[in-house]
Motif scaffolding. Structure first.
Motif, mmCIF file in Angstrom:
data_model
loop_
_atom_site.group_PDB
_atom_site.id
_atom_site.type_symbol
_atom_site.label_atom_id
_atom_site.label_comp_id
_atom_site.label_asym_id
_atom_site.label_seq_id
_atom_site.Cartn_x
_atom_site.Cartn_y
_atom_site.Cartn_z
ATOM 1 N N VAL A 253 -15.726 12.530 -9.472
ATOM 2 C CA VAL A 253 -16.620 13.163 -8.502
ATOM 3 C C VAL A 253 -17.884 13.580 -9.244
ATOM 4 C CG1 VAL A 253 -16.968 15.130 -6.963
ATOM 5 C CG2 VAL A 253 -14.762 13.972 -7.014
ATOM 6 N N MET A 254 -19.031 13.152 -8.737
ATOM 7 C CA MET A 254 -20.309 13.494 -9.349
ATOM 8 C C MET A 254 -21.305 13.782 -8.232
ATOM 9 S SD MET A 254 -22.344 11.403 -12.319
ATOM 10 C CE MET A 254 -23.773 12.081 -13.162
ATOM 11 N N CYS A 255 -21.701 15.046 -8.115
ATOM 12 C CA CYS A 255 -22.546 15.464 -6.999
ATOM 13 C C CYS A 255 -23.176 16.808 -7.327
ATOM 14 C CB CYS A 255 -21.714 15.572 -5.718
ATOM 15 S SG CYS A 255 -20.434 16.852 -5.801
ATOM 16 N N LEU B 2 -64.835 23.878 -4.136
ATOM 17 C CA LEU B 2 -63.963 22.839 -4.677
ATOM 18 C C LEU B 2 -62.831 23.404 -5.530
ATOM 19 C CD1 LEU B 2 -66.575 20.091 -5.675
ATOM 20 C CD2 LEU B 2 -65.125 20.207 -3.634
ATOM 21 N N SER B 3 -62.598 24.702 -5.432
ATOM 22 C CA SER B 3 -61.475 25.293 -6.163
ATOM 23 C C SER B 3 -60.164 24.804 -5.552
ATOM 24 C CB SER B 3 -61.530 26.817 -6.090
ATOM 25 O OG SER B 3 -62.724 27.303 -6.668
ATOM 26 N N VAL B 4 -59.271 24.353 -6.389
ATOM 27 C CA VAL B 4 -57.995 23.811 -5.897
ATOM 28 C C VAL B 4 -56.845 24.461 -6.652
ATOM 29 C CG1 VAL B 4 -58.992 21.603 -5.224
ATOM 30 C CG2 VAL B 4 -58.076 21.876 -7.533
ATOM 31 N N ARG B 5 -55.675 24.374 -6.065
ATOM 32 C CA ARG B 5 -54.468 24.923 -6.669
ATOM 33 C C ARG B 5 -53.384 23.855 -6.715
ATOM 34 N NH1 ARG B 5 -56.810 28.656 -3.357
ATOM 35 N NH2 ARG B 5 -55.729 27.792 -1.540
ATOM 36 N N GLU B 6 -52.487 23.982 -7.695
ATOM 37 C CA GLU B 6 -51.340 23.068 -7.761
ATOM 38 C C GLU B 6 -50.384 23.413 -6.635
ATOM 39 O OE1 GLU B 6 -49.231 20.226 -8.108
ATOM 40 O OE2 GLU B 6 -50.605 20.290 -9.822
ATOM 41 N N VAL B 7 -49.925 22.410 -5.903
ATOM 42 C CA VAL B 7 -49.120 22.685 -4.715
ATOM 43 C C VAL B 7 -47.628 22.424 -4.927
ATOM 44 C CG1 VAL B 7 -51.054 22.189 -3.197
ATOM 45 C CG2 VAL B 7 -49.443 20.357 -3.755
ATOM 46 N N LEU B 8 -47.245 21.670 -5.937
ATOM 47 C CA LEU B 8 -45.851 21.268 -6.092
ATOM 48 C C LEU B 8 -45.148 22.048 -7.192
ATOM 49 C CD1 LEU B 8 -46.007 17.379 -5.713
ATOM 50 C CD2 LEU B 8 -45.208 19.051 -4.047
ATOM 51 N N LYS B 9 -43.922 22.444 -6.898
ATOM 52 C CA LYS B 9 -43.035 23.081 -7.864
ATOM 53 C C LYS B 9 -41.653 22.478 -7.657
ATOM 54 C CE LYS B 9 -41.295 26.387 -10.579
ATOM 55 N NZ LYS B 9 -41.637 26.576 -11.997
ATOM 56 N N PRO B 10 -41.080 21.793 -8.656
ATOM 57 C CA PRO B 10 -39.783 21.156 -8.432
ATOM 58 C C PRO B 10 -38.617 22.129 -8.626
ATOM 59 C CG PRO B 10 -40.593 20.602 -10.618
ATOM 60 C CD PRO B 10 -41.664 21.442 -9.958
ATOM 61 N N ALA B 11 -37.666 22.081 -7.698
ATOM 62 C CA ALA B 11 -36.369 22.719 -7.917
ATOM 63 C C ALA B 11 -35.478 21.696 -8.612
ATOM 64 C CB ALA B 11 -35.749 23.156 -6.597
ATOM 65 N N GLN B 12 -34.806 22.118 -9.650
ATOM 66 C CA GLN B 12 -34.037 21.198 -10.496
ATOM 67 C C GLN B 12 -32.555 21.561 -10.438
ATOM 68 O OE1 GLN B 12 -35.657 20.149 -14.417
ATOM 69 N NE2 GLN B 12 -33.654 20.590 -15.300
ATOM 70 N N PHE B 13 -31.739 20.556 -10.154
ATOM 71 C CA PHE B 13 -30.296 20.754 -10.034
ATOM 72 C C PHE B 13 -29.577 19.790 -10.964
ATOM 73 C CE2 PHE B 13 -32.297 21.882 -6.042
ATOM 74 C CZ PHE B 13 -31.722 23.107 -5.740
ATOM 75 N N ASP B 14 -28.757 20.330 -11.862
ATOM 76 C CA ASP B 14 -27.946 19.497 -12.748
ATOM 77 C C ASP B 14 -26.722 18.990 -12.003
ATOM 78 O OD1 ASP B 14 -29.672 19.968 -14.888
ATOM 79 O OD2 ASP B 14 -28.607 21.801 -15.449
ATOM 80 N N TRP B 15 -26.265 17.800 -12.370
ATOM 81 C CA TRP B 15 -25.088 17.214 -11.732
ATOM 82 C C TRP B 15 -23.837 18.047 -12.011
ATOM 83 C CZ3 TRP B 15 -25.611 13.564 -8.231
ATOM 84 C CH2 TRP B 15 -26.668 12.650 -8.309
ATOM 85 N N GLY C 137 -28.914 7.661 -10.180
ATOM 86 C CA GLY C 137 -28.703 8.123 -11.550
ATOM 87 C C GLY C 137 -29.651 9.239 -11.898
ATOM 88 N N GLY C 138 -29.979 9.326 -13.198
ATOM 89 C CA GLY C 138 -30.824 10.399 -13.676
ATOM 90 C C GLY C 138 -29.994 11.558 -14.178
ATOM 91 N N SER C 139 -30.579 12.353 -15.055
ATOM 92 C CA SER C 139 -29.842 13.468 -15.641
ATOM 93 C C SER C 139 -29.847 14.684 -14.734
ATOM 94 C CB SER C 139 -30.443 13.839 -17.004
ATOM 95 O OG SER C 139 -31.813 14.195 -16.870
ATOM 96 N N THR C 140 -30.819 14.789 -13.817
ATOM 97 C CA THR C 140 -30.906 15.911 -12.886
ATOM 98 C C THR C 140 -31.398 15.409 -11.535
ATOM 99 O OG1 THR C 140 -33.161 16.429 -13.590
ATOM 100 C CG2 THR C 140 -31.385 17.602 -14.704
ATOM 101 N N ILE C 141 -31.268 16.262 -10.536
ATOM 102 C CA ILE C 141 -31.813 15.998 -9.209
ATOM 103 C C ILE C 141 -33.010 16.918 -9.012
ATOM 104 C CG2 ILE C 141 -31.335 15.936 -6.736
ATOM 105 C CD1 ILE C 141 -28.341 15.884 -7.506
ATOM 106 N N LEU C 142 -34.161 16.349 -8.679
ATOM 107 C CA LEU C 142 -35.369 17.135 -8.460
ATOM 108 C C LEU C 142 -35.703 17.170 -6.976
ATOM 109 C CD1 LEU C 142 -37.711 15.973 -11.379
ATOM 110 C CD2 LEU C 142 -36.241 17.998 -11.274
ATOM 111 N N GLU C 143 -35.945 18.371 -6.472
ATOM 112 C CA GLU C 143 -36.386 18.556 -5.091
ATOM 113 C C GLU C 143 -37.800 19.147 -5.128
ATOM 114 O OE1 GLU C 143 -35.064 17.690 -2.369
ATOM 115 O OE2 GLU C 143 -32.888 17.536 -2.614
#
Length: 346
Positions: free
Chosen positions: A325-327, A80-93, A52-58
């Motif tokens: 059909v839902m994909c 100790l400087s760090v960076r954010e590593v994740l960025k989600p790709a979002q796909f609507d059904w 389920g869910g309203s979107t698909i996140l990769e």
């Protein structure tokens, strides 16, 4: 002798449609190369699936988390400087329904329940066949207006298409809301590409080699799962390879064998390859090489051609069932897939 009559209530029509639906979806995936090979890669029809869910996140890793600190004396301050590593790709059904309808008048005019079920079978086959063709065409070419919410691989004609013809580092499309140009330095978010420049005889084999070498270099999960090739390019490939073939197939000489592989990826003819869009008219897409670990159709667990109940329609003398059909076509890595364009002319 007692006789048995058959009453076509809504439950019987629905159960009959369930049986027919299984036959049609099996036919769909056996005759459509894209879905046939995804089924093999993910272990079954309607896979991978999500509850389920309203979107698909990769989730995408777009940066290194931190930098190394070289220790010479052991007393250096650690960075100790760090960076954010994740960025989600979002796909609507993508969600659609295909109706199967029969009217009361048709039920009355056709003699016997068996005739009604034959009508139902024919209409179900027609509905599923038309939907199958449009569904595949939208993913491959992207030109089906009634399915515009379904993503497409065609990134030459469409700015949100996954695979484009521009060189790595210069691609500009947005996939899942993540811009390729923003992350132009990440080869994993730039698909591989090669061109035959309008002459398969001169450049086609080299283009196939080029794109496959690049895909393998940057793939985190091995070679592509399948190559989908236009009819013209497939004929050109056969013609170019003719001089190198050995026609041995057990005890039979087979000079017309259609099944080919390229660098381990099976090649299949795809009739919907883009060649009539705003850009693909001049530069047709001749082959897609797809890695199904990273580009795939993700299904809702209740949206794989799910059959609803037959119901009377208010205000009409008809009964109808909807096939749901839902994909969505999704991606989490593009560098392991690619395309060859302008290879339709020998």
């Amino acid at each position: 002798m007692a006789t048995t009559t058959l009453t076509l209530n809504n439950e019987l029509l629905a159960s009959t449609l369930y049986v027919l639906n299984k036959e049609e979806t099996d036919l769909l995936f056996e005759t459509t190369p894209l879905f046939d090979h995804q089924k093999k890669a993910h272990g079954g029809e309607g896979k991978p699936s999500y509850p389920g869910g309203s979107t698909i996140l990769e989730p995408l890793i777009v940066d290194e988390h931190s930098d190394a600190t070289q220790l010479s004396t052991g007393y250096e301050a650690i960075n100790l400087s760090v960076r954010e590593v994740l960025k989600p790709a979002q796909f609507d059904w993508f969600e659609a329904v295909v109706p199967v309808v029969i009217s009361g008048s048709e039920e009355r005019k056709n003699r016997g329940p068996q005739a009604v079920l034959q009508i139902l079978e024919a209409r179900h086959a027609a509905a599923m066949g038309g939907f199958r063709r449009n569904f595949c065409q939208q993913i491959i070419a992207g030109n089906v207006a009634s399915m515009s919410n379904l993503s497409t691989l065609n990134g030459i004609d469409y700015a949100t298409g996954f695979l484009e013809e521009n060189a790595v580092g210069t691609q500009t499309n947005s996939v899942g809301g993540v811009s390729k140009s923003t992350y132009s330095g990440l080869v994993g978010w730039q698909n591989q590409r090669a061109t035959a420049s309008g002459s398969f005889n001169a450049n086609g084999l080299a283009a196939f080699d080029d794109v496959n070498v690049e895909m393998r270099q940057y793939s985190p999960s091995g070679p592509p799962s399948v190559g989908l090739v236009s009819k013209s390019a497939f004929k050109n490939l056969k013609r170019a390879l003719r001089a190198y073939e050995r026609y041995v197939n057990e005890k039979t000489l087979d000079g017309g064998r259609m099944m080919l592989e390229w660098d381990g990826a099976p090649l299949e003819v795809e009739v919907n390859m883009p060649n009539a869009g705003a850009t693909t008219t001049a530069n047709p897409i001749s082959a897609y090489f797809l890695n199904f670990d990273h580009i795939k159709v993700a299904w809702h667990e209740q949206g794989f051609f799910e059959v609803g109940d037959f119901r009377e329609q208010s205000g009409y003398d008809v009964r109808a069932a909807h096939i749901l059909v839902m994909c969505q076509l999704t991606a989490n890595h593009l560098g392991s897939s690619g395309l060859v364009y302008d290879a339709d002319t020998f």
